[in-house]
Design a protein around this motif. Sequence first.
Motif, PDB file in Angstrom:
ATOM      1  N   GLY A 202       8.920 -32.770  -8.816  1.00  0.00           N
ATOM      2  CA  GLY A 202       9.630 -31.524  -8.594  1.00  0.00           C
ATOM      3  C   GLY A 202      10.955 -31.460  -9.313  1.00  0.00           C
ATOM      4  N   ASP A 203      11.474 -32.609  -9.710  1.00  0.00           N
ATOM      5  CA  ASP A 203      12.726 -32.662 -10.462  1.00  0.00           C
ATOM      6  C   ASP A 203      12.486 -32.685 -11.957  1.00  0.00           C
ATOM      7  OD1 ASP A 203      14.129 -32.795  -8.093  1.00  0.00           O
ATOM      8  OD2 ASP A 203      14.039 -34.980  -8.024  1.00  0.00           O
ATOM      9  N   ALA A 204      11.243 -32.358 -12.365  1.00  0.00           N
ATOM     10  CA  ALA A 204      10.856 -32.325 -13.778  1.00  0.00           C
ATOM     11  C   ALA A 204      10.989 -33.696 -14.423  1.00  0.00           C
ATOM     12  CB  ALA A 204      11.679 -31.296 -14.552  1.00  0.00           C
ATOM     13  N   VAL A 205      10.719 -34.757 -13.648  1.00  0.00           N
ATOM     14  CA  VAL A 205      10.716 -36.114 -14.165  1.00  0.00           C
ATOM     15  C   VAL A 205       9.275 -36.506 -14.447  1.00  0.00           C
ATOM     16  CG1 VAL A 205      11.264 -38.534 -13.694  1.00  0.00           C
ATOM     17  CG2 VAL A 205      12.783 -36.729 -12.882  1.00  0.00           C
ATOM     18  N   VAL A 206       8.999 -36.930 -15.676  1.00  0.00           N
ATOM     19  CA  VAL A 206       7.645 -37.311 -16.062  1.00  0.00           C
ATOM     20  C   VAL A 206       7.486 -38.809 -15.850  1.00  0.00           C
ATOM     21  CG1 VAL A 206       5.947 -37.372 -17.916  1.00  0.00           C
ATOM     22  CG2 VAL A 206       7.534 -35.445 -17.737  1.00  0.00           C
ATOM     23  N   LEU A 207       6.474 -39.182 -15.050  1.00  0.00           N
ATOM     24  CA  LEU A 207       6.173 -40.581 -14.833  1.00  0.00           C
ATOM     25  C   LEU A 207       5.028 -40.964 -15.753  1.00  0.00           C
ATOM     26  CD1 LEU A 207       6.240 -40.661 -10.937  1.00  0.00           C
ATOM     27  CD2 LEU A 207       8.131 -40.920 -12.534  1.00  0.00           C
ATOM     28  N   GLY A 208       5.224 -41.938 -16.634  1.00  0.00           N
ATOM     29  CA  GLY A 208       4.153 -42.296 -17.552  1.00  0.00           C
ATOM     30  C   GLY A 208       4.375 -43.647 -18.195  1.00  0.00           C
ATOM     31  N   LEU A 209       3.329 -44.155 -18.803  1.00  0.00           N
ATOM     32  CA  LEU A 209       3.446 -45.370 -19.585  1.00  0.00           C
ATOM     33  C   LEU A 209       4.218 -45.074 -20.867  1.00  0.00           C
ATOM     34  CD1 LEU A 209      -0.199 -46.701 -19.227  1.00  0.00           C
ATOM     35  CD2 LEU A 209       1.810 -47.552 -18.039  1.00  0.00           C
ATOM     36  N   ARG A 210       4.646 -46.124 -21.543  1.00  0.00           N
ATOM     37  CA  ARG A 210       5.382 -45.950 -22.782  1.00  0.00           C
ATOM     38  C   ARG A 210       4.462 -46.302 -23.939  1.00  0.00           C
ATOM     39  NH1 ARG A 210      11.115 -48.607 -22.861  1.00  0.00           N
ATOM     40  NH2 ARG A 210      11.283 -47.071 -24.517  1.00  0.00           N
ATOM     41  N   PRO A 211       3.792 -45.311 -24.510  1.00  0.00           N
ATOM     42  CA  PRO A 211       2.858 -45.591 -25.620  1.00  0.00           C
ATOM     43  C   PRO A 211       3.596 -46.183 -26.813  1.00  0.00           C
ATOM     44  CG  PRO A 211       2.536 -43.372 -24.734  1.00  0.00           C
ATOM     45  CD  PRO A 211       3.814 -43.882 -24.143  1.00  0.00           C
ATOM     46  N   ALA A 212       2.886 -47.046 -27.526  1.00  0.00           N
ATOM     47  CA  ALA A 212       3.462 -47.669 -28.723  1.00  0.00           C
ATOM     48  C   ALA A 212       3.539 -46.656 -29.853  1.00  0.00           C
ATOM     49  CB  ALA A 212       2.618 -48.872 -29.141  1.00  0.00           C
ATOM     50  N   ARG A 213       4.588 -46.751 -30.636  1.00  0.00           N
ATOM     51  CA  ARG A 213       4.758 -45.868 -31.790  1.00  0.00           C
ATOM     52  C   ARG A 213       3.893 -46.341 -32.949  1.00  0.00           C
ATOM     53  NH1 ARG A 213       7.376 -41.270 -30.043  1.00  0.00           N
ATOM     54  NH2 ARG A 213       9.115 -41.830 -28.668  1.00  0.00           N
ATOM     55  N   LEU A 214       3.640 -45.429 -33.871  1.00  0.00           N
ATOM     56  CA  LEU A 214       2.794 -45.750 -35.014  1.00  0.00           C
ATOM     57  C   LEU A 214       3.361 -46.882 -35.875  1.00  0.00           C
ATOM     58  CD1 LEU A 214       0.292 -45.191 -36.705  1.00  0.00           C
ATOM     59  CD2 LEU A 214       1.560 -43.370 -37.874  1.00  0.00           C
TER      60      LEU A 214
ATOM     61  N   MET B 216       9.002 -44.467  -6.962  1.00  0.00           N
ATOM     62  CA  MET B 216       9.255 -43.614  -5.797  1.00  0.00           C
ATOM     63  C   MET B 216      10.676 -43.801  -5.258  1.00  0.00           C
ATOM     64  SD  MET B 216       7.016 -45.539  -2.863  1.00  0.00           S
ATOM     65  CE  MET B 216       7.332 -47.255  -2.417  1.00  0.00           C
ATOM     66  N   GLY B 217      11.264 -44.990  -5.485  1.00  0.00           N
ATOM     67  CA  GLY B 217      12.637 -45.201  -5.027  1.00  0.00           C
ATOM     68  C   GLY B 217      13.665 -44.421  -5.816  1.00  0.00           C
ATOM     69  N   GLN B 218      13.295 -43.899  -6.987  1.00  0.00           N
ATOM     70  CA  GLN B 218      14.222 -43.141  -7.821  1.00  0.00           C
ATOM     71  C   GLN B 218      14.161 -41.645  -7.542  1.00  0.00           C
ATOM     72  OE1 GLN B 218      13.258 -44.137 -11.870  1.00  0.00           O
ATOM     73  NE2 GLN B 218      13.036 -46.314 -11.436  1.00  0.00           N
ATOM     74  N   LEU B 219      13.223 -41.219  -6.704  1.00  0.00           N
ATOM     75  CA  LEU B 219      13.013 -39.798  -6.469  1.00  0.00           C
ATOM     76  C   LEU B 219      13.738 -39.324  -5.219  1.00  0.00           C
ATOM     77  CD1 LEU B 219       9.150 -39.710  -7.132  1.00  0.00           C
ATOM     78  CD2 LEU B 219      10.981 -39.270  -8.771  1.00  0.00           C
ATOM     79  N   ASP B 220      13.973 -38.023  -5.164  1.00  0.00           N
ATOM     80  CA  ASP B 220      14.500 -37.416  -3.957  1.00  0.00           C
ATOM     81  C   ASP B 220      13.501 -37.639  -2.821  1.00  0.00           C
ATOM     82  OD1 ASP B 220      16.395 -35.259  -2.681  1.00  0.00           O
ATOM     83  OD2 ASP B 220      14.347 -34.575  -2.279  1.00  0.00           O
ATOM     84  N   PRO B 221      13.966 -37.977  -1.609  1.00  0.00           N
ATOM     85  CA  PRO B 221      13.029 -38.282  -0.513  1.00  0.00           C
ATOM     86  C   PRO B 221      12.011 -37.183  -0.243  1.00  0.00           C
ATOM     87  CG  PRO B 221      15.251 -38.958   0.076  1.00  0.00           C
ATOM     88  CD  PRO B 221      15.363 -38.209  -1.215  1.00  0.00           C
ATOM     89  N   GLN B 222      12.454 -35.929  -0.289  1.00  0.00           N
ATOM     90  CA  GLN B 222      11.523 -34.833  -0.029  1.00  0.00           C
ATOM     91  C   GLN B 222      10.479 -34.718  -1.136  1.00  0.00           C
ATOM     92  OE1 GLN B 222      13.444 -31.095   0.651  1.00  0.00           O
ATOM     93  NE2 GLN B 222      11.543 -29.973   0.994  1.00  0.00           N
ATOM     94  N   VAL B 223      10.924 -34.868  -2.388  1.00  0.00           N
ATOM     95  CA  VAL B 223       9.986 -34.818  -3.510  1.00  0.00           C
ATOM     96  C   VAL B 223       9.019 -36.000  -3.443  1.00  0.00           C
ATOM     97  CG1 VAL B 223       9.798 -34.945  -6.019  1.00  0.00           C
ATOM     98  CG2 VAL B 223      11.593 -33.563  -4.976  1.00  0.00           C
ATOM     99  N   SER B 224       9.552 -37.181  -3.130  1.00  0.00           N
ATOM    100  CA  SER B 224       8.700 -38.368  -3.025  1.00  0.00           C
ATOM    101  C   SER B 224       7.656 -38.205  -1.942  1.00  0.00           C
ATOM    102  CB  SER B 224       9.572 -39.594  -2.744  1.00  0.00           C
ATOM    103  OG  SER B 224       8.774 -40.751  -2.582  1.00  0.00           O
ATOM    104  N   ARG B 225       8.040 -37.634  -0.819  1.00  0.00           N
ATOM    105  CA  ARG B 225       7.096 -37.447   0.285  1.00  0.00           C
ATOM    106  C   ARG B 225       5.991 -36.467  -0.085  1.00  0.00           C
ATOM    107  NH1 ARG B 225      10.262 -35.216   3.480  1.00  0.00           N
ATOM    108  NH2 ARG B 225      11.349 -37.144   4.033  1.00  0.00           N
ATOM    109  N   SER B 226       6.349 -35.378  -0.732  1.00  0.00           N
ATOM    110  CA  SER B 226       5.339 -34.383  -1.098  1.00  0.00           C
ATOM    111  C   SER B 226       4.375 -34.937  -2.151  1.00  0.00           C
ATOM    112  CB  SER B 226       6.016 -33.115  -1.627  1.00  0.00           C
ATOM    113  OG  SER B 226       6.746 -33.379  -2.811  1.00  0.00           O
ATOM    114  N   MET B 227       4.901 -35.711  -3.092  1.00  0.00           N
ATOM    115  CA  MET B 227       4.026 -36.309  -4.094  1.00  0.00           C
ATOM    116  C   MET B 227       3.079 -37.319  -3.460  1.00  0.00           C
ATOM    117  SD  MET B 227       6.608 -36.913  -7.309  1.00  0.00           S
ATOM    118  CE  MET B 227       5.296 -37.703  -8.224  1.00  0.00           C
TER     119      MET B 227
END
Length: 296
Positions: free
Chosen positions: A7-19, A194-205
């Motif tokens: 909800g805070d527009a934070v993208v959770l993802g792996l870090r793909p290797a660059r070309l 999940m520890g980096q997220l707002d508690p309400q956002v973390s709960r809803s996710m």
Amino acid sequence: MSELVTGDAVVLGLRPARLPSRALALAIDMAVVWTVYLSVSVGLAIATASLDEAAGMAIAVASFLLVLVGAPIAVETLTHGRSLGKMACGLRVVRDDGGPIRFRHALVRGAVGVVEILMTFGVIACIASLVSERGRRIGDVLAGTLVVRERVSAGRVGVVPPPPPWLVGRFAGLDLSGVPDGLWLAIRQYLTRMGQLDPQVSRSMAERLAGDLAARTGAPAPREVPPAAYLAAVVNERQARDVRRVFVGADGSGGGAVAVAGAPAPAPAPAEGGVSVAAAPEAGGSSSRTGFAPPA
């Protein structure tokens, strides 16, 4: 589900290797493989000089397949996605859900790599990596794999927290075969951050992911278990099954209990037809060790 946006527009993802890093790793691997192949070819040519042309051609084709195709597949399988070049560049091949690859993943990557790397000198692989959003070549797409960076700063490394002891082994009866890799990846990404997220956002996710997971397994999530703890317990169960498959099943000793991610030994096997009953919480609680508090 390969990327999860909070909800805070934070993208959770792996870090793909660059070309560039992938190209350097591939160059190292190809230099090693071709050196071995040329050495083997010269040795075989000297040893089989007395054979006819057909036999010599058959030996040449066999050496090509074994050294240039079979050897990289074997190395990626045995090292779980880390060839010599990838180890030098801090890269690793993983499944779409972030887990280690197996033989079938390495086989598909290696078979497709004959065309997009060996026969075209890597041109097709480079074009595919540039077009792909996560830098995947065609072999990665068909195998369901991704090349990621392993060497990241210590502050950005996320570890999936172990579930509380009173949940370990409780979900041993769940059927996890219907859970797609994308959902596993989203769950692991959430648990590591999940520890980096707002508690309400973390709960809803957590509630949304728990609902998706319960729908895929066909068993509702227990009402008394917090969604985040439920997700951690199911991920721990999947990891335990992978460990038992690799280290216990190989020697034929059966499905002994295996602890994962620092969690205590799993509870006894579930009763027939359902999920096992959770063990009682340890005295003094376990929230300080796992990040999850036992239910009231």
